[in-house]
Every structure is written in C-alpha cells, then in structure tokens.
Design a protein around this motif. Structure first.
Motif, short mmCIF file in Angstrom:
data_model
loop_
_atom_site.label_atom_id
_atom_site.label_comp_id
_atom_site.label_asym_id
_atom_site.label_seq_id
_atom_site.Cartn_x
_atom_site.Cartn_y
_atom_site.Cartn_z
N ARG A 69 0.85 -1.20 0.00
CA ARG A 69 0.00 0.00 0.00
C ARG A 69 0.87 1.22 0.00
NH1 ARG A 69 -3.19 -1.52 4.74
NH2 ARG A 69 -4.66 -3.07 3.96
N ARG A 90 -6.47 3.16 -4.60
CA ARG A 90 -5.86 3.48 -3.32
C ARG A 90 -4.37 3.72 -3.50
NH1 ARG A 90 -3.38 4.59 0.32
NH2 ARG A 90 -3.34 3.90 2.49
N PRO A 148 8.64 -4.30 9.92
CA PRO A 148 9.56 -3.23 9.50
C PRO A 148 10.92 -3.40 10.17
CG PRO A 148 8.06 -2.42 11.15
CD PRO A 148 7.66 -3.84 10.88
N TRP A 180 21.95 12.76 30.10
CA TRP A 180 21.38 13.36 31.30
C TRP A 180 22.40 13.36 32.43
CZ3 TRP A 180 20.61 11.41 36.20
CH2 TRP A 180 20.74 10.02 36.38
N PHE A 229 23.52 16.45 34.83
CA PHE A 229 23.42 16.22 36.26
C PHE A 229 24.75 16.52 36.94
CE2 PHE A 229 22.20 14.27 40.15
CZ PHE A 229 23.27 13.52 40.57
N TRP A 234 14.93 14.80 36.97
CA TRP A 234 15.12 13.71 36.00
C TRP A 234 14.62 14.11 34.62
CZ3 TRP A 234 17.25 8.89 35.80
CH2 TRP A 234 16.76 8.00 34.86
N PHE A 244 16.81 16.98 33.13
CA PHE A 244 18.08 16.55 32.56
C PHE A 244 17.86 15.76 31.28
CE2 PHE A 244 19.91 18.57 35.83
CZ PHE A 244 20.03 17.93 37.05
N HIS A 245 16.76 15.04 31.19
CA HIS A 245 16.51 14.27 29.98
C HIS A 245 15.99 15.12 28.84
CE1 HIS A 245 17.02 10.60 32.36
NE2 HIS A 245 17.16 10.00 31.20
N PHE A 281 17.68 17.50 27.60
CA PHE A 281 18.82 17.98 26.82
C PHE A 281 19.24 16.93 25.81
CE2 PHE A 281 19.72 21.95 28.82
CZ PHE A 281 19.21 21.82 30.10
N GLN A 282 18.33 16.52 24.96
CA GLN A 282 18.63 15.52 23.94
C GLN A 282 18.00 15.95 22.64
OE1 GLN A 282 17.08 11.84 25.32
NE2 GLN A 282 18.72 11.50 26.78
N VAL A 293 12.99 1.11 20.64
CA VAL A 293 12.86 -0.08 19.80
C VAL A 293 13.19 -1.31 20.64
CG1 VAL A 293 13.81 -1.18 17.77
CG2 VAL A 293 13.44 1.27 17.79
N ASN A 326 15.03 -7.03 19.07
CA ASN A 326 15.34 -7.50 17.72
C ASN A 326 14.91 -6.51 16.64
OD1 ASN A 326 12.75 -8.12 18.42
ND2 ASN A 326 12.89 -10.30 17.98
N ARG A 327 14.71 -5.27 17.04
CA ARG A 327 14.50 -4.16 16.11
C ARG A 327 13.33 -4.38 15.15
NH1 ARG A 327 20.15 -3.46 13.50
NH2 ARG A 327 18.98 -2.06 12.17
N THR A 328 12.31 -5.11 15.61
CA THR A 328 11.18 -5.29 14.73
C THR A 328 10.08 -4.30 15.04
OG1 THR A 328 10.39 -6.93 16.28
CG2 THR A 328 11.51 -7.75 14.31
N GLY A 351 19.29 6.35 39.21
CA GLY A 351 19.10 7.69 38.65
C GLY A 351 18.22 8.53 39.54
N LEU A 409 20.04 9.58 42.68
CA LEU A 409 20.96 10.70 42.43
C LEU A 409 20.21 12.01 42.36
CD1 LEU A 409 23.39 9.18 39.80
CD2 LEU A 409 23.91 9.80 42.15
N CYS A 410 19.08 12.01 41.65
CA CYS A 410 18.30 13.25 41.55
C CYS A 410 17.73 13.65 42.91
CB CYS A 410 17.16 13.07 40.55
SG CYS A 410 17.73 12.92 38.86
N GLU A 420 -7.69 10.78 11.60
CA GLU A 420 -6.72 10.36 10.58
C GLU A 420 -6.65 8.84 10.51
OE1 GLU A 420 -5.05 12.16 8.45
OE2 GLU A 420 -3.75 10.59 7.68
N ILE A 465 -7.57 6.38 7.35
CA ILE A 465 -6.66 5.38 6.76
C ILE A 465 -7.35 4.01 6.71
CG2 ILE A 465 -4.51 4.15 7.09
CD1 ILE A 465 -3.66 6.78 6.52
N ASN A 499 -7.97 1.96 3.36
CA ASN A 499 -7.37 0.65 3.13
C ASN A 499 -8.41 -0.42 2.89
OD1 ASN A 499 -4.94 1.81 3.48
ND2 ASN A 499 -4.56 1.02 5.52
#
Lengths: 217, 599
Positions: A31, A82, A133, A146, A150, B112, B115-116, B118-119, B129, B132-134, B170, B173-174, B312, B316, B320
């Motif tokens: 799709r 589609r 995927p 972090w 800290f 906590w 500080f998190h 700052f990414q 993830v 096994n990254r599926t 963690g 510490l905080c 939305e 879909i 489909n």
C-alpha cells in the motif's frame, strides 16, 4: 506456426495472471500513500512508477539471494485507486517457480531503506502488509546525556555549599579574633579603672569610704 | 555575654515573597485545574472565592499573627499560649516531617525530566525499539510513550505495593541533588532563605506567562479554554463542589504545617501582616486561576491533536478497507463517508466496526487528570508535539522545580524553627543542625526511590497530612477564639499593628471558620468510612494502564499510623504536661510542709 508464436507471446501474461493473485501465499500486498507522503509534490502512479518499483524489488532480491533478478521476474497485479497492489517474485532460472514469502520478506527488510528512498516514501507510507519493519538501530551514546547535565549541576551546588560553609567558618574565626582583641582592651581598661577607683564600676561598698564627699548638714 | 538576637527578614518584601513561594506550589498547577474541570469550569470560581474569604484569609491571618506575636516556632508559640497545647506545635512538626520526606521526590522527578530534556529527540516522544528491532517495546505500544517513560524509565514501577524491588540509581541521584539544593537554600536560616525567595517566588510567573502566550497560540487551544470557562451552574448544587473548594483553599495556603508561624516569627514586631495576609492569599488564588488558563489551553491543544489523530486513523482504515483513492476522504468529510460506506457496503462495514474508534472531541476534553499524572504525563505529551520541544520542556520543568523548591523551603523551616527554639539544640550551629535534618530526611526518603516508591508516595500524599491538618487548624482556631480569648488576641494585634482587627475577622475566627472546619472534618471522616478499603492505582505493564488495587493489611496499618501519629501528639502532650505539673505540685507541697516543720 502462427499459433505457436501467438501462444508464446500470450504465455507470459497468462502465466503472470496465474501466479500473481490477491491473497497468493507467496505474494505481498503493498500500500502506497503517495499524497500523504509528498503532498503537493506527489507523483502520479503510472506504468513508469510501477517499473521503478519492480526494479527496486529485483535489486533487493539480487542482493539477498545473490542471483541475478530482472524486472520481469517481479509480477504486479490487482492495482487499485488506493494505490495498493499485490506482487510476487519468480525465480530467474525458472519463470514458473515463485520465490517463497520468507525470502522475499528478508530481501525487502534488508534493502528497505533503498526501496523507500527510490520511491521517496517511508516505512509508514509504503506498507508491505504482513512484513515486519526494520527500525533503525537506536543511537546509544557512551555516557547518557542526562548524566552530563546532572554532573554539571551537582558540581555547582556542591561548590556553592562548600563556599558558604567555608565563608561561615572564616567569619566565625574573624569574629573570635576580634572578640579576643576587644576583650584584651576591656581588661586593660578595667585594670586601669580599678586602679583609678572609678565609682561607676562594681558595687560601691559605702562602709569603706570617707563621708567627706557627702555634703554635710 | 548576651544571647544572639533572633534572625530577622531583611525587609518585609522577603517575608511576603517567602510566603508566596511557600503557598504557590504544585497544587496550584495540578490540582486546581482538575477541580475546575470536574466542577463546572468557570462556575467553580464562585465557591472557591467564597471559601477564600470565609476560611482562607482569616486562618492565614491568624497563623501569621501568632507567629509574629510569639516570635517562636510552632511548638514554642502554642506552649506560650497554653502549656497544655504544646502538642499542637508538635503535631505540626510531625506532619511537616512527613511532608518533607515525600515532597522532595517530586523535585527529584522534575530534575530527572529536566536533565533528559537535553537531547535531540525527547525520550518520551517515541517508543524505544525492542531488542530485535522489529518494533517498539510491547509495554510502550500498549500504553503511550509518555506513560512508558514515566512508569518504566523514570520510576521502574513494580506491579503492586507489596513488591519492593531495588533503588533506582538515577532517581536516588536526583533525590540527593534535590536535598543538596534544599540544604544550600536553608543553610544559614532566614539569611539564605530570604535571598533565595526573590527568585523562587518570581521566576515561575515569568515561565507561566511565556507558557500562556505559547499555549493560546497552539492549534486547538481555544477549544480547551472555551470548555473551561463555560460554566456549568448545575454543579453548584452538588455539595462535593463546595467541599472541594473549601479543602483546596485550605491546603493550597499551607495552613497548619507551622511554616507560616515559623516565617512570621522572624518578622519585626510591628510588621503589618494584615495587609500581607490578604495580598499573599489573593496572589495564591490568582496564580491558581492563571495556571488553569494555561493548563486548559494545553488540554485543548492535546485534545484537538488526539481527536485529529483519531480521525486520521479512521480515514486510513476506510481507505485501506475499501481501496479508495487517497484524496477522496479528507479529515473533514470522514463522518460523511462513514455514513455513505455504511449504506453501500453494510456487511463489509460491519466487519470493520470493531476497528473503528469513536472520535469525539468532547470526550477528549473531559478526560480530567490531576496530580503527577497531569504534570509528568499529560504536559510532557503536549510538549513533545510543540515545535522546539526541548526548550519548552526545559522551561516547564524549571518552573515545576521552582514551585516545588519554594514549598520545600517552607516545609523544612517548619521543622527547623520550632526545634531550634529548644535550648538544648540552639547551641549547635545553624549549618550543622540544618545539615543533620536534611541528611535524616534524605536517608528516610530513599524508600521513595524504590520500585514501589510511587505507591508509598501516593499513600503519603493522600493520607499523610489531610486529616491531621484539618484537626490541627480546628484546634488552633478554637484555642485562639475561646481558650486564649478573642479579646486578648484583639489586644495583641492592636499592640502589633496599632489598630484592632475588623469585626469581620472576629466573626470568622469565632464562628464561621470553626464551623466550616468541623463540617470538613466530619465530611472527610464519613467519606473514609463509607469508602470502604482504600485503594490505589497500580500500573499493570501487561495491559499498559493503571488499575485500582486495594491496600494490603500493612498498608492500611501504615495509613492509620500516619494519621494518628501526628494527631495523637495533642492529647499525649497535654496529658504529659498535666502529669508533670501534678508531680511538681506534689513535690512543692512536700517541700513546703518540710519547711514549716523545720521552721
């Protein structure tokens, strides 16, 4: 003779129709959501785009199975408005043999990134229904970020506390020194006044004094 | 050598800012908007403001007057009023101790999250993830990324209060950092506190204002604000509305902990606390209303976003299933198409009906959340959808920290001031004594950083202070009005301020406030009895949501201990003093008879 030629010409398309069917066990439903992905710059889905897709799949299969696949080995059918369709992959050696689903899935997963970018789509906008995927490996930095922030903050706070405590101790020492200086001065004064017999210090014991300073009647 | 004179605030502004910093806390941000939503939006302001004048300001005035007059912490002040009532001050100290133990954990969570932030990508923006990254981690998929980040990565929560688990490093510490900062703020008593409150009292308003502008310019924010301000007057006929308004005013002003008495004890004798009491109470309520406008703007944004996402997804699914071209259904005509498709393909549509969600903006807006759920889950969800989310996240958690730290200053001062009034402890230097108190609270509070810590936190939050405070303040107001005497109190105030308090105050102290408090206390007790076994929300990681569980036996015992331990200080101390006096009187009688015999 003519019939034979006719038969051989029609054979591939008939074969394709037989091999590629919706819900085929070796086939995948794909799709595409081109308008969602590209908005204004969406391209029309036409024969050329289909060709591009087939070429990308052939590329993926070649990489995975290390055989030479060509565009004609990827059969597409049942296209809908589609923009969804089914496809199957046939073996280059034998056009009647379909490559099994597991291998096709592995091939697609391996080269998913390249297939996506060929069609300017992504994992969500080009869906291979039933295939899992492959998500990008998460980037794990050596120190969690972090902890760095800290460390900075706690360092500053600890420095502040130490500074305050030290300055308190220093102040107290200074006060003590000042006080001992003042006390020394006071003692000297007191000694002097005792010598001078200043009446304003201490309790005045009248029994030992002369009555002369008092006015006489 | 003369004893050091009592510390003083450098100027009255420091005192006012300290009271504002203490009173304006997390409750203004996460409890008031919830109550507003539950009890009819704009209409809730009527019982709220009424209770402010009937109960809030008079009791606030009373505590400040006592502190300023007696110039001692809560134990000393009540002992000076009547030796039998020293227990009242002790009860305040015990309640403040419980509060100090668990309140700083909220600051630890704020650190906590701060500080998190700052990414490059906020960690609660997307599910991590799996191995096994599926796909995303299952627990995260069943819940939402923000809930997963809070319950799993921040708290590492266990399934129930019985299962303890280990300390989350963690978190610990905080927590340590939060206590170090608290120590830094109070290390020299009011000299250091006085300087800190300039910042902790004013900066949250800067952030709130920035958030107000950001909030109302968000897409869909106006839905939330409209929802809040549309008053539902029928809620006013519900007695719970009035009771919640009274309770909110009561707890929001921080009465009964002894912090106000402690702060006021450092005042100059003739400081005009009457005006200050009114100003601080009004600022506190004003801040509640202000922050609820911001919260509702954020709610509106989040609800509109969820609603549009729901539409939305429905779009879909329809595309489909029926293989229609992409641009045939848009978000605006989803409902039309549902109707059309239902008529043309009824069987196919029937199969679909289980997958189709019911998208409703009203129901999204009416999901009211309060407490840590609002602050750490709902707000972070809204923030992750804003552009430049790291900046907004940092600003928001800095504000939460300042609000929390400001209240901590009052809480810890409420413990330190009365204890330092005892001659035994006053010879220890300020820094060492404050350090020891902070260290003890830190060590005891480490229990809240374990896997079941959040459940203990909820227990302390719900039961640690409610009953005790109502009881303490009731005894306070009755003591001053009838035991000490309104006339004597009048004269004391005239001595300090130069004029007698208005008849309005006297009616409140002697009549209205005690009656209100008795009513609240009765209602609270009846609620507890009728409510059956107390329950708490436990996080179920298989379902990905919270579910109600009953407290086990040791939990119930602990709840009982929490409430009774502080309240029982009052009668126990009275009995102790009575017994001491009798012993002393008997000994004195014996001595007198001996003397007369000897003479």
């Amino acid at each position: 003779m003519l019939e034979k030629i006719f038969f051989f010409l029609c054979f591939p398309s008939v074969l394709a129709e037989m091999l590629c069917q919706p819900d085929a066990p070796e086939g995948f439903n794909v799709r595409l959501s081109i308008k969602t992905a590209l908005g204004e710059e969406a391209y029309e889905w036409n024969r050329n785009e289909k060709f591009f897709f087939q070429a990308a799949i052939a590329y993926a299969m070649s990489i995975h199975l290390k055989q030479e696949f060509s565009v004609s080995d990827v059969l597409v059918c049942n296209e809908t408005p589609r923009v969804s369709f089914w496809f199957v992959v046939t073996s280059p050696a034998n056009p009647l043999l379909l490559i099994d689903k597991a291998n096709v899935e592995m091939a697609v997963r391996k080269s998913r990134n390249r297939i996506n970018s060929a069609l300017l789509l992504s994992d969500t906008t080009m869906e291979f229904v039933g295939a899992l995927p492959t998500l990008a490996a998460p980037f794990i930095p050596a120190t969690p970020p972090w902890l760095i922030v800290f460390g900075v903050v706690i360092g500053l706070i600890a420095a502040g506390i130490v500074f305050l405590l030290v300055s308190t101790v220093v102040q107290k020492k200074r006060k003590k020194n000042q006080k001992t200086d003042e006390e020394d001065d006071d003692e000297e004064e007191r000694v002097k006044t005792v010598e001078n017999r200043n009446r304003s210090d201490g309790v005045y014991n009248a029994s030992f004094s002369d009555d002369e300073p008092n006015t006489q009647m | 050598m003369a004893k050091d004179a009592r510390d003083n605030w450098k100027n009255p502004t420091e005192f006012v800012l300290a009271c504002v910093s203490y009173a304006v806390g997390l409750g203004n941000v996460w409890r008031f908007p919830y109550l507003c939503q539950m009890h009819g939006g704009g209409g809730f302001l009527i019982p709220y403001l009424l209770m402010l004048f009937l109960e809030g300001v008079p009791l606030f005035y009373l505590e400040l007057a006592i502190g300023q007059k007696m110039r001692l912490g809560s134990i000393g002040a009540w002992t000076a009023i009547s030796p039998y009532l020293g227990g009242l001050g002790l009860a305040s100290v015990v309640t403040s101790l419980y509060l100090c133990l668990y309140y700083n954990i909220i600051n630890a969570w704020s650190f906590w999250y701060l500080f998190h932030s700052f990414q490059p990508v906020l960690p609660w923006a997307a599910c991590p993830v799996n191995s096994n990254r599926t796909g995303p981690i299952e627990e995260c998929e069943r819940a939402t990324p923000t809930q997963y980040f809070f319950y799993r990565e921040t708290l590492n929560i266990s399934p129930s209060i019985q299962e303890n688990g280990s300390i989350h490093t963690g978190q610990a510490l905080c927590f340590l950092l939060a206590w170090l900062i608290t120590y830094l703020f109070i290390v020299r008593g009011v000299k250091s506190t006085g300087k800190v409150v300039y910042f902790t009292a004013t900066f949250p308003y800067v952030v709130l204002f920035i958030y107000l502008i950001r909030g109302i310019t968000l897409h869909g924010a106006i839905n939330g604000v409209k929802y809040m301000f549309t008053p539902k007057m029928e809620e006013l006929s519900n007695p719970t509305t009035w009771i919640n308004a009274a309770t909110q005013i009561f707890f929001s002003l921080g009465l009964g902990f002894g912090s106000l008495i402690a702060f006021a004890s450092y005042n100059q004798y003739h400081n005009n606390f009457e005006h200050q009491a009114i100003i601080v109470s009004l600022i506190n309520s004003g801040t509640s209303i202000f922050s609820s406008v911001v919260t509702f703007a954020i709610y509106g944004f989040k609800a509109t976003l969820n609603y549009e996402n729901c539409l939305e997804r429905t779009r879909i699914v329809l595309l489909n299933t029926f293989s229609l071209a992409e641009d045939s259904i848009t978000i605006d005509n989803v409902f039309e198409w549902i109707g059309k498709l239902n008529k043309t393909y009824p069987e196919q549509f029937a199969e679909l009906s289980c997958k189709l969600e019911d998208c409703n903006l009203e129901s999204e807006l009416s999901t009211a959340v309060e407490g840590t759920g609002l602050a750490f889950i709902v707000y972070s969800e809204a923030i992750k959808n804003m552009p430049l989310s790291q900046l907004w996240s940092v600003l928001y958690f800095v504000m939460l920290l300042l609000l929390g730290m400001g209240s901590m200053l009052g809480n810890i001062t409420a413990i330190i001031t009365p204890l330092r009034d005892f001659k035994v402890l006053s010879c220890i230097s300020d820094e060492i004594f404050n350090g020891v108190v902070c260290l003890v609270c830190l060590l005891l509070g480490l229990g809240f950083t374990t896997s079941s810590g959040n459940y203990w936190f909820t227990m302390f939050n719900d039961y640690g202070a409610t009953f005790s405070l109502l009881f303490i303040v009731l005894i306070e107001v009755i003591t001053v009005s009838y035991f000490y005497g309104i006339k004597r109190f009048d004269k004391d105030i005239e001595d300090m301020l130069g004029h007698r308090p208005n008849w309005f105050w006297k009616i409140m102290w002697a009549g209205v406030s005690p009656l209100l408090l008795i009513g609240l206390l009765l209602f609270y007790v009846i609620n507890i009895i009728q409510g059956g076994i107390p329950t708490y929300q436990a996080w179920n990681k298989d379902l990905g949501k919270s579910e109600q569980m009953e407290y086990p036996l040791f939990g119930l015992v602990f709840i009982g201990l929490l409430s009774v331990s502080s309240v029982s200080c009052v009668p126990l101390t009275a009995l102790y003093v009575f017994w001491q006096r009798r012993k002393h009187a008997q000994r004195h009688k014996q001595q007198c008879t001996v003397n007369t015999v000897a003479a």
